[in-house]
Design a protein around this motif. Structure first.
Motif, mmCIF file in Angstrom:
data_model
loop_
_atom_site.group_PDB
_atom_site.id
_atom_site.type_symbol
_atom_site.label_atom_id
_atom_site.label_comp_id
_atom_site.label_asym_id
_atom_site.label_seq_id
_atom_site.Cartn_x
_atom_site.Cartn_y
_atom_site.Cartn_z
ATOM 1 N N THR A 58 19.311 -29.684 33.752
ATOM 2 C CA THR A 58 19.995 -28.399 33.802
ATOM 3 C C THR A 58 20.552 -28.118 32.419
ATOM 4 O OG1 THR A 58 20.548 -28.630 36.144
ATOM 5 C CG2 THR A 58 21.876 -27.086 34.871
ATOM 6 N N VAL A 59 19.949 -27.162 31.725
ATOM 7 C CA VAL A 59 20.375 -26.891 30.350
ATOM 8 C C VAL A 59 21.561 -25.957 30.305
ATOM 9 C CG1 VAL A 59 18.082 -27.290 29.397
ATOM 10 C CG2 VAL A 59 18.731 -24.973 30.070
ATOM 11 N N ALA A 60 21.841 -25.252 31.400
ATOM 12 C CA ALA A 60 22.986 -24.349 31.433
ATOM 13 C C ALA A 60 23.354 -24.036 32.873
ATOM 14 C CB ALA A 60 22.674 -23.051 30.690
ATOM 15 N N SER A 61 24.631 -23.809 33.124
ATOM 16 C CA SER A 61 25.082 -23.429 34.462
ATOM 17 C C SER A 61 26.328 -22.569 34.336
ATOM 18 C CB SER A 61 25.401 -24.684 35.296
ATOM 19 O OG SER A 61 26.366 -25.497 34.653
ATOM 20 N N SER A 62 26.453 -21.592 35.234
ATOM 21 C CA SER A 62 27.610 -20.707 35.189
ATOM 22 C C SER A 62 28.868 -21.419 35.657
ATOM 23 C CB SER A 62 27.361 -19.462 36.048
ATOM 24 O OG SER A 62 27.164 -19.809 37.409
ATOM 25 N N THR A 63 28.716 -22.484 36.434
ATOM 26 C CA THR A 63 29.835 -23.307 36.871
ATOM 27 C C THR A 63 29.378 -24.756 36.940
ATOM 28 O OG1 THR A 63 29.323 -23.211 39.234
ATOM 29 C CG2 THR A 63 30.704 -21.428 38.346
ATOM 30 N N ASP A 64 30.339 -25.657 36.969
ATOM 31 C CA ASP A 64 29.996 -27.067 37.113
ATOM 32 C C ASP A 64 29.361 -27.323 38.485
ATOM 33 O OD1 ASP A 64 30.108 -29.618 35.715
ATOM 34 O OD2 ASP A 64 31.465 -30.269 37.304
ATOM 35 N N ALA A 65 29.781 -26.544 39.493
ATOM 36 C CA ALA A 65 29.211 -26.697 40.836
ATOM 37 C C ALA A 65 27.721 -26.367 40.831
ATOM 38 C CB ALA A 65 29.945 -25.797 41.821
ATOM 39 N N ALA A 66 27.326 -25.362 40.065
ATOM 40 C CA ALA A 66 25.902 -25.002 39.983
ATOM 41 C C ALA A 66 25.104 -26.136 39.366
ATOM 42 C CB ALA A 66 25.736 -23.721 39.169
ATOM 43 N N ARG A 67 25.665 -26.784 38.354
ATOM 44 C CA ARG A 67 24.985 -27.917 37.725
ATOM 45 C C ARG A 67 24.766 -29.040 38.741
ATOM 46 N NH1 ARG A 67 26.713 -32.576 36.282
ATOM 47 N NH2 ARG A 67 28.909 -31.987 36.438
ATOM 48 N N VAL A 68 25.794 -29.329 39.535
ATOM 49 C CA VAL A 68 25.682 -30.394 40.532
ATOM 50 C C VAL A 68 24.623 -30.057 41.575
ATOM 51 C CG1 VAL A 68 26.908 -31.597 42.395
ATOM 52 C CG2 VAL A 68 28.051 -31.187 40.201
ATOM 53 N N LEU A 69 24.566 -28.789 41.999
ATOM 54 C CA LEU A 69 23.563 -28.367 42.978
ATOM 55 C C LEU A 69 22.155 -28.545 42.425
ATOM 56 C CD1 LEU A 69 25.367 -25.159 44.251
ATOM 57 C CD2 LEU A 69 24.850 -27.184 45.632
ATOM 58 N N ASP A 70 21.981 -28.304 41.143
ATOM 59 C CA ASP A 70 20.692 -28.561 40.494
ATOM 60 C C ASP A 70 20.386 -30.052 40.457
ATOM 61 O OD1 ASP A 70 20.053 -25.938 39.966
ATOM 62 O OD2 ASP A 70 19.890 -26.201 37.808
ATOM 63 N N GLU A 71 21.352 -30.808 39.964
ATOM 64 C CA GLU A 71 21.097 -32.221 39.687
ATOM 65 C C GLU A 71 20.871 -33.042 40.953
ATOM 66 O OE1 GLU A 71 24.298 -33.459 37.141
ATOM 67 O OE2 GLU A 71 23.333 -32.593 35.357
ATOM 68 N N LYS A 72 21.398 -32.583 42.078
ATOM 69 C CA LYS A 72 21.123 -33.267 43.335
ATOM 70 C C LYS A 72 19.631 -33.255 43.661
ATOM 71 C CE LYS A 72 24.927 -34.968 45.012
ATOM 72 N NZ LYS A 72 25.050 -36.424 45.309
ATOM 73 N N GLN A 73 18.953 -32.196 43.234
ATOM 74 C CA GLN A 73 17.511 -32.113 43.470
ATOM 75 C C GLN A 73 16.755 -33.147 42.635
ATOM 76 O OE1 GLN A 73 15.939 -27.983 43.652
ATOM 77 N NE2 GLN A 73 18.073 -27.345 43.377
ATOM 78 N N TYR A 74 17.276 -33.437 41.462
ATOM 79 C CA TYR A 74 16.602 -34.384 40.579
ATOM 80 C C TYR A 74 16.588 -35.786 41.184
ATOM 81 C CZ TYR A 74 17.829 -30.581 37.339
ATOM 82 O OH TYR A 74 18.011 -29.367 36.745
ATOM 83 N N GLU A 75 17.601 -36.081 42.000
ATOM 84 C CA GLU A 75 17.657 -37.394 42.649
ATOM 85 C C GLU A 75 16.477 -37.577 43.610
ATOM 86 O OE1 GLU A 75 21.450 -37.865 44.521
ATOM 87 O OE2 GLU A 75 22.581 -37.377 42.688
ATOM 88 N N PHE A 76 15.989 -36.473 44.176
ATOM 89 C CA PHE A 76 14.857 -36.517 45.096
ATOM 90 C C PHE A 76 13.542 -36.220 44.376
ATOM 91 C CE2 PHE A 76 18.560 -35.498 47.667
ATOM 92 C CZ PHE A 76 18.405 -36.303 48.785
ATOM 93 N N ASN A 77 13.633 -35.809 43.104
ATOM 94 C CA ASN A 77 12.471 -35.327 42.345
ATOM 95 C C ASN A 77 11.747 -34.231 43.125
ATOM 96 O OD1 ASN A 77 10.741 -35.257 40.081
ATOM 97 N ND2 ASN A 77 9.255 -36.594 41.083
#
Length: 241
Positions: A58-77
């Motif tokens: 995640t190169v950018a997010s409007s909030t830290d919560a948005a970044r976390v929502l993105d990064e949770k997907q990376y855990e599942f690839n």
């Protein structure tokens, strides 16, 4: 979901890139503007995912919560934003818990209020893929008009994002981005909004923000936070004070 259909021009996005003090500030401004323009009366969280040889980030997010929502997907690839990025196809989830495509991811973020997701691919280059990811706490938040607006916005981001990634291809995105998700990020986000709304330079936007703070006898940070709240955009780092 009602939204402001105004899309920043290529010149405005170029000015934002050239006048931002750093790459992270530019990316933060980009997603904050996206959330503000597209969210309308209902706050929307926005993030931009880029995938290269070393994986998605995640190169950018409007909030830290948005970044976390993105990064949770990376855990599942796997997940809606990664699917949009990798297939080049729009992904829409009207009700996260009624959708059986990414049940593991849905369970992982079940502690959040997010109920609907829209992920739209952003054209970049042959060496990377990108997607604009939008999250809402409302069911079926993304009607046809909103989907069209997000697609237009994603298309408008394509050229400037390719240019930005080329200029800053070796930047450590996570560390740099998180370093600006503090109190000054609220001010940076407000300045970016002023630049687009008033079609002015960063210097002029800063002067307008300082003038508003002086006239109201409030702290710069408080004025910036109030401005983001009025625009319908949550604060970049989720601050409450």
């Amino acid at each position: 979901m009602a939204q402001n259909n105004a899309v920043p021009t290529a010149e405005e996005l170029q000015d934002l890139l050239l006048e931002s003090p750093g790459f992270s500030e530019f990316l933060l401004g980009l997603t904050t503007i996206s959330a503000s323009l597209l969210g309308g009366e209902t706050p929307m969280l926005c993030a931009i995912t880029v995938e290269r040889d070393d994986g998605p980030i995640t190169v950018a997010s409007s909030t830290d919560a948005a970044r976390v929502l993105d990064e949770k997907q990376y855990e599942f690839n796997d997940g809606p934003c990664l699917t949009a990025l990798r297939t080049g196809q729009l992904v829409q989830i009207p009700d996260l818990y009624a959708d059986d495509r990414w049940q593991g991811y849905a369970h992982a973020i079940s502690g959040t209020p997010v109920r609907s997701i829209l992920a739209v691919p952003i054209s970049t280059d042959s060496e990377s893929g990108a997607a604009l990811n939008c999250y809402s706490n409302e069911l079926e938040a993304f009607d046809s008009h909103t989907v069209e607006a997000v697609q237009r916005h994603a298309e408008s981001l394509s050229k400037i994002l390719r240019l930005a990634l080329r200029m800053h291809s070796t930047d450590p995105y996570p560390a740099a981005l998180r370093s600006v998700l503090d109190s000054r990020a609220v001010v940076d986000a407000a300045i970016s909004l002023i630049m687009v709304q008033n079609r002015c330079s960063r210097e002029s936007a800063m002067k307008l923000l300082h003038l508003a703070a002086r006239n109201s006898n409030q702290r710069l940070h408080d004025i910036a936070r109030d401005m983001l709240a009025r625009s319908g955009d949550p604060e970049p780092n989720g601050e409450s004070s």
